[in-house]
Design a protein around this motif. Structure first.
Motif: not given
Length: 223
Positions: A52-69
């Motif tokens: 699915i094609l995705c654009t970032f939202g504010n939750w991704e901007v504030s939380g992407w670094s907390r996702l596991a590799a």
């Protein structure tokens, strides 16, 4: 092509599956997600697996670094917007700084003390941001821009009135309508809030949009 455009799941996996099934039932050929998935890793996995094609939202901007590799590496490259011809898909507004192109660059941009409402305005409440969004559409010669973030399903139409002047009006009904072209000198522009698929603020029904770029038909779906 028939697009199913949805946003703001906020960890509601059940709603995600409902939107997917309803879109498939209505012959959607391409799903586009406009950001704010939440923290549920399974939602990210489903988005990735289903391509699915995705654009970032504010939750991704504030939380992407907390996702596991390696999920974090994928999410950090989500674009600010997706443009197809004269259509644009984005989280909050088409009026984006040139430096903000991905989740990671947005995170860096915000670290300089920029307020969240600057990058993610709520267009249904912020008249100045709404006009800036329409100006960005004019500059890019966009016919329609789809956005999320507001959690409200609402259409803003910048169209030609009967007397030849342009007017900006908003509507939530009818649920199905056709984008009118206007004319070459003053083409119509449509700014469409797709609503929230996971946590709507405008009633209990889940919201998303179907759009057929051949017939120019827009369907405001409510489940």
């Amino acid at each position: 092509m028939r697009y199913a455009i949805f946003s703001d799941l906020h960890d509601n996996l059940t709603a995600f599956y409902q939107v997917l099934q309803d879109g498939l039932d209505h012959d959607a050929e391409q799903f586009i997600f406009l950001g704010d998935a939440g923290r549920d890793r399974q939602i990210f996995q489903e988005l990735q697996t289903r391509q699915i094609l995705c654009t970032f939202g504010n939750w991704e901007v504030s939380g992407w670094s907390r996702l596991a590799a390696p999920m974090d590496a994928w999410v950090r490259e989500w674009p600010a917007a997706i443009q197809v011809g004269r259509m644009l898909f984005c989280h909050a507004t088409p009026d984006l700084p040139a430096a903000v192109t991905t989740t990671a660059t947005a995170s860096s941009y915000m670290s300089n003390g920029v307020g969240w409402s600057t990058l993610f305005p709520r267009l249904h409440r912020n008249e100045e941001a709404r006009w800036a969004a329409l100006a960005a559409m004019e500059n890019q010669n966009l016919r329609v821009a789809f956005h999320g973030h507001t959690h409200v399903q609402q259409v803003w139409a910048w169209t030609i009135a009967d007397n030849g002047s342009r007017r900006l009006h908003s509507f939530t009904e009818p649920q199905e309508f056709v984008l009118e072209a206007g004319n070459d000198a003053t083409p119509n522009r449509y700014l469409i809030g797709v609503g929230s698929a996971g946590a709507p603020d405008d009633g209990p029904q889940l919201r998303y949009v179907l759009y057929d770029d051949l017939t120019q038909k827009v369907s405001l779906r409510r489940l």
